[in-house]
Design a protein around this motif. Structure first.
Motif, PDB file in Angstrom:
ATOM      1  N   PHE A   7     113.202  -0.060  56.119  1.00 54.99           N
ATOM      2  CA  PHE A   7     113.868  -0.764  57.169  1.00 54.99           C
ATOM      3  C   PHE A   7     114.574  -0.157  58.170  1.00 54.99           C
ATOM      4  O   PHE A   7     114.191  -0.279  59.555  1.00 54.99           O
ATOM      5  N   ASP A   8     115.352   0.921  57.820  1.00 55.89           N
ATOM      6  CA  ASP A   8     115.959   1.831  58.708  1.00 55.89           C
ATOM      7  C   ASP A   8     115.136   2.517  59.697  1.00 55.89           C
ATOM      8  O   ASP A   8     115.352   2.830  60.949  1.00 55.89           O
ATOM      9  N   ALA A   9     114.183   3.148  58.983  1.00 62.71           N
ATOM     10  CA  ALA A   9     113.105   3.903  59.673  1.00 62.71           C
ATOM     11  C   ALA A   9     112.310   3.282  60.835  1.00 62.71           C
ATOM     12  O   ALA A   9     112.160   3.803  62.009  1.00 62.71           O
ATOM     13  N   ARG A  10     112.116   1.943  60.657  1.00 63.31           N
ATOM     14  CA  ARG A  10     111.569   1.160  61.477  1.00 63.31           C
ATOM     15  C   ARG A  10     112.532   0.912  62.769  1.00 63.31           C
ATOM     16  O   ARG A  10     112.040   0.618  63.966  1.00 63.31           O
ATOM     17  N   GLU A  11     113.731   0.476  62.301  1.00 63.10           N
ATOM     18  CA  GLU A  11     114.561   0.156  63.192  1.00 63.10           C
ATOM     19  C   GLU A  11     114.949   1.418  64.301  1.00 63.10           C
ATOM     20  O   GLU A  11     114.819   1.313  65.545  1.00 63.10           O
ATOM     21  N   MET A  12     114.859   2.406  63.643  1.00 62.86           N
ATOM     22  CA  MET A  12     115.078   3.935  64.674  1.00 62.86           C
ATOM     23  C   MET A  12     113.855   4.138  65.506  1.00 62.86           C
ATOM     24  O   MET A  12     114.289   4.558  66.605  1.00 62.86           O
ATOM     25  N   ARG A  13     112.583   3.755  64.981  1.00 62.69           N
ATOM     26  CA  ARG A  13     111.365   3.875  65.757  1.00 62.69           C
ATOM     27  C   ARG A  13     111.567   2.900  66.771  1.00 62.69           C
ATOM     28  O   ARG A  13     111.216   3.209  68.132  1.00 62.69           O
ATOM     29  N   ALA A  14     111.808   1.768  66.863  1.00 64.59           N
ATOM     30  CA  ALA A  14     111.997   0.620  67.666  1.00 64.59           C
ATOM     31  C   ALA A  14     112.838   1.176  68.804  1.00 64.59           C
ATOM     32  O   ALA A  14     112.750   0.942  69.843  1.00 64.59           O
ATOM     33  N   LEU A  15     114.021   1.609  68.348  1.00 68.46           N
ATOM     34  CA  LEU A  15     115.126   1.996  69.330  1.00 68.46           C
ATOM     35  C   LEU A  15     114.772   3.031  70.103  1.00 68.46           C
ATOM     36  O   LEU A  15     114.967   3.283  71.092  1.00 68.46           O
ATOM     37  N   ALA A  16     113.955   4.204  69.545  1.00 68.44           N
ATOM     38  CA  ALA A  16     113.440   5.070  70.304  1.00 68.44           C
ATOM     39  C   ALA A  16     112.456   4.851  71.353  1.00 68.44           C
ATOM     40  O   ALA A  16     112.281   5.476  72.423  1.00 68.44           O
ATOM     41  N   ARG A  17     111.615   3.707  71.004  1.00 69.70           N
ATOM     42  CA  ARG A  17     110.491   3.437  71.767  1.00 69.70           C
ATOM     43  C   ARG A  17     111.094   2.595  73.133  1.00 69.70           C
ATOM     44  O   ARG A  17     110.869   2.731  74.187  1.00 69.70           O
ATOM     45  N   GLU A  19     114.295   3.116  74.181  1.00 72.35           N
ATOM     46  CA  GLU A  19     114.685   3.938  74.946  1.00 72.35           C
ATOM     47  C   GLU A  19     113.818   4.772  75.867  1.00 72.35           C
ATOM     48  O   GLU A  19     114.238   5.225  77.047  1.00 72.35           O
ATOM     49  N   ALA A  20     112.757   5.372  75.599  1.00 73.95           N
ATOM     50  CA  ALA A  20     111.925   5.676  76.231  1.00 73.95           C
ATOM     51  C   ALA A  20     111.108   4.992  77.284  1.00 73.95           C
ATOM     52  O   ALA A  20     111.283   5.379  78.367  1.00 73.95           O
ATOM     53  N   ARG A  21     110.973   3.577  77.008  1.00 76.58           N
ATOM     54  CA  ARG A  21     110.606   2.615  77.949  1.00 76.58           C
ATOM     55  C   ARG A  21     111.685   2.590  79.369  1.00 76.58           C
ATOM     56  O   ARG A  21     111.341   2.791  80.337  1.00 76.58           O
ATOM     57  N   ASP A  22     112.833   2.610  78.831  1.00 75.16           N
ATOM     58  CA  ASP A  22     114.108   2.497  79.775  1.00 75.16           C
ATOM     59  C   ASP A  22     114.001   3.803  80.664  1.00 75.16           C
ATOM     60  O   ASP A  22     114.199   3.898  81.881  1.00 75.16           O
ATOM     61  N   GLU A  23     113.988   4.900  80.036  1.00 75.88           N
ATOM     62  CA  GLU A  23     113.614   6.127  80.916  1.00 75.88           C
ATOM     63  C   GLU A  23     112.769   6.220  81.561  1.00 75.88           C
ATOM     64  O   GLU A  23     112.719   6.550  82.787  1.00 75.88           O
ATOM     65  N   ALA A  24     111.595   5.729  81.375  1.00 78.64           N
ATOM     66  CA  ALA A  24     110.276   5.756  82.084  1.00 78.64           C
ATOM     67  C   ALA A  24     110.268   4.708  83.444  1.00 78.64           C
ATOM     68  O   ALA A  24     110.021   4.999  84.444  1.00 78.64           O
ATOM     69  N   ARG A  25     111.191   3.379  83.085  1.00 79.86           N
ATOM     70  CA  ARG A  25     111.370   2.426  84.188  1.00 79.86           C
ATOM     71  C   ARG A  25     112.270   3.215  85.250  1.00 79.86           C
ATOM     72  O   ARG A  25     112.183   3.173  86.316  1.00 79.86           O
ATOM     73  N   GLU A  26     113.242   3.877  84.702  1.00 83.02           N
ATOM     74  CA  GLU A  26     114.307   4.556  85.588  1.00 83.02           C
ATOM     75  C   GLU A  26     113.569   5.641  86.437  1.00 83.02           C
ATOM     76  O   GLU A  26     113.693   5.847  87.605  1.00 83.02           O
ATOM     77  N   ALA A  27     112.922   6.373  85.706  1.00 87.84           N
ATOM     78  CA  ALA A  27     112.060   7.477  86.633  1.00 87.84           C
ATOM     79  C   ALA A  27     111.352   7.008  87.441  1.00 87.84           C
ATOM     80  O   ALA A  27     111.051   7.343  88.655  1.00 87.84           O
ATOM     81  N   ALA A  28     110.469   5.819  87.227  1.00 88.17           N
ATOM     82  CA  ALA A  28     109.382   5.110  88.268  1.00 88.17           C
ATOM     83  C   ALA A  28     110.261   4.541  89.425  1.00 88.17           C
ATOM     84  O   ALA A  28     109.908   4.812  90.437  1.00 88.17           O
ATOM     85  N   ALA A  29     111.470   3.892  89.079  1.00 89.24           N
ATOM     86  CA  ALA A  29     112.331   3.444  90.193  1.00 89.24           C
ATOM     87  C   ALA A  29     112.807   4.441  91.087  1.00 89.24           C
ATOM     88  O   ALA A  29     112.710   4.131  92.207  1.00 89.24           O
ATOM     89  N   ALA A  30     113.083   5.645  90.629  1.00 84.09           N
ATOM     90  CA  ALA A  30     113.647   6.647  91.568  1.00 84.09           C
ATOM     91  C   ALA A  30     112.396   7.065  92.272  1.00 84.09           C
ATOM     92  O   ALA A  30     112.918   7.736  93.484  1.00 84.09           O
TER      93      ALA A  30
END
Length: 124
Positions: A7-17, A19-30
């Motif tokens: 369960f913890d491993a799934r949560e960590m993967r979901a959080l990592a995905r 964060e990666a989506r947020d970073e990609a959105r910020e880079a695209a907006a810039a």
């Protein structure tokens, strides 16, 4: 059965995905230019359908501007033709400042297929 470790491993993967989506959105907006910008003045207006104002009409408009308040009879001519049915529409366009009659106030009426118009001035 799912363990707490799974369960913890799934949560960590979901959080990592996420964060990666947020970073990609910020880079695209810039990298995207804004849809708005300041300009010194709007571009010059063009006739909507590419027709120029007939020279006969330009001369008549200039004459009316030099004689504000006086009625002009404006019959259809071969150089600037309109039919009797179109005269009411033409008079309406004059009042709206279309067809070369921009700037200032204009009054126009159609009678028997002939347009009568007068320039009222800039402040009217």
């Amino acid at each position: 059965m799912t363990t707490l470790e799974d369960f913890d491993a799934r949560e960590m993967r979901a959080l990592a995905r996420e964060e990666a989506r947020d970073e990609a959105r910020e880079a695209a907006a810039a990298n995207v230019a804004p849809a708005y910008s300041f300009v010194d003045a709007p571009p010059a207006s063009k006739n909507k359908i590419g027709r120029s104002i007939p020279e006969y009409r330009v001369k008549m408009i200039n004459l009316a501007r030099r004689n504000p308040g006086r009625w002009l009879e404006y019959p259809s001519t071969p150089a600037d033709s309109y039919t009797a049915k179109q005269s009411a529409s033409f008079a309406s366009d004059i009042r709206k400042g279309k067809r070369g009659f921009a700037g200032g106030a204009w009054e126009a009426q159609a009678r028997g297929g002939v347009v009568y118009l007068r320039y009222l001035g800039e402040d009217a």
